[in-house]
Design a protein around this motif. Structure first.
Motif, short mmCIF file in Angstrom:
data_model
loop_
_atom_site.label_atom_id
_atom_site.label_comp_id
_atom_site.label_asym_id
_atom_site.label_seq_id
_atom_site.Cartn_x
_atom_site.Cartn_y
_atom_site.Cartn_z
N LEU A 178 98.27 9.13 -21.16
CA LEU A 178 98.77 10.03 -22.01
C LEU A 178 98.16 10.02 -23.51
O LEU A 178 98.54 10.96 -23.94
CB LEU A 178 100.27 10.19 -21.91
CG LEU A 178 100.97 10.66 -20.35
CD1 LEU A 178 102.33 10.67 -20.61
CD2 LEU A 178 100.48 12.04 -19.81
N ILE B 105 96.62 13.06 -25.12
CA ILE B 105 97.31 14.09 -25.50
C ILE B 105 97.33 14.11 -27.26
O ILE B 105 96.85 14.92 -27.73
CB ILE B 105 98.67 14.39 -25.04
CG1 ILE B 105 98.46 14.49 -23.30
CG2 ILE B 105 99.48 15.43 -25.62
CD1 ILE B 105 99.67 14.61 -22.51
N HIS C 139 94.75 16.56 -19.93
CA HIS C 139 95.68 16.14 -21.07
C HIS C 139 94.83 16.36 -22.17
O HIS C 139 95.59 16.80 -23.31
CB HIS C 139 95.80 14.53 -20.97
CG HIS C 139 96.53 14.09 -19.87
ND1 HIS C 139 96.41 12.85 -19.34
CD2 HIS C 139 97.21 14.76 -19.06
CE1 HIS C 139 97.04 12.85 -18.29
NE2 HIS C 139 97.69 14.06 -18.15
N ALA D 260 103.43 16.47 -17.29
CA ALA D 260 102.47 15.37 -17.42
C ALA D 260 103.30 13.98 -17.65
O ALA D 260 102.80 13.18 -17.30
CB ALA D 260 101.64 15.59 -18.69
N LEU D 261 104.56 14.21 -17.90
CA LEU D 261 105.27 13.14 -17.99
C LEU D 261 106.00 12.64 -16.90
O LEU D 261 106.37 11.49 -16.59
CB LEU D 261 106.40 13.18 -19.07
CG LEU D 261 105.96 13.48 -20.53
CD1 LEU D 261 107.13 13.76 -21.38
CD2 LEU D 261 105.50 12.41 -21.12
#
Length: 207
Positions: free
Chosen positions: A42, A45, A103, A141-142
């Motif tokens: 991640l 991002i 991302h 996405a989490l």
């Protein structure tokens, strides 16, 4: 004496440089928990969010274009740069993945719709709708991070493994199988003799 704006700009530049380095140096390996690996992924991002903010500040002409044009230009640049980064990572032994490009786009959209001055050119209700959609995308996405964290905790609580010397690793027709004796809280001491984890043929083992 530096102003607050100059200090903020310097911090953004410093963070952008650190992110650029971490794309090719460091990161998790096979011994790290899966949740840490998912969280590391991640990092694209915030990296692309910061780079998008710097792009908007360093390219004044872009800010004079219409809002839709700004979004299209930034997304196209993000896909181009993100794809080039993935190719370069493959060349230096990292594992490229197109999910990282997704991302990258998410990070750029976060910067555009939450930090770019041009976002106020949109009608309020459309801007709010876009922001809610982007935040929903961020929550999705989490999800893999939360799932991996939960699985790590579940396995560490429910299973007690025997010594490494008792484990069996076999290889047959391109398929690796790791078998190990275990005791679960719901089974007697002599419970199920072995549990096993197998990979698909000709794939790397990751447990």
């Amino acid at each position: 004496m530096p102003t607050v704006a100059n200090l903020r700009q310097s911090l953004l530049v410093l963070f952008a440089i650190v992110c650029a380095i971490l794309l090719f140096v460091g990161g998790p390996d096979l011994v790290h928990a899966r949740s840490f690996k998912r969280a590391w992924d991640l990092g694209h991002i915030p990296a692309f969010a910061v780079w998008t903010l710097l792009l908007l500040r360093g390219w004044p002409r872009l800010a004079t274009l219409g809002w839709v044009t700004q979004v299209v230009v930034v997304v196209l640049l993000t896909v181009s740069v993100g794809g080039a980064v993935e190719i370069a990572q493959g060349a230096v032994g990292r594992y490229p993945g197109w999910l990282d490009v997704e991302h990258d786009i998410l990070g750029s959209l976060l910067a555009l719709f939450f930090g770019a001055p041009g976002r106020f050119h949109l009608p309020t209700h459309w801007r709010r709708l876009a922001q809610v959609a982007i935040l929903g995308w961020l929550l999705l996405a989490l999800v893999p991070v939360g799932r991996a964290w939960w699985m790590n905790g579940t396995w560490s609580v429910r299973f007690r493994y025997w010594p490494i010397s008792k484990r069996r690793l076999s290889w047959n027709a391109g398929r690796a199988t790791l078998a190990f004796p275990l005791i679960t809280p719901s089974s007697p001491a002599g419970g199920p003799p072995f549990a096993s984890i197998s990979t698909r043929p000709n794939t790397a083992v990751q447990v």
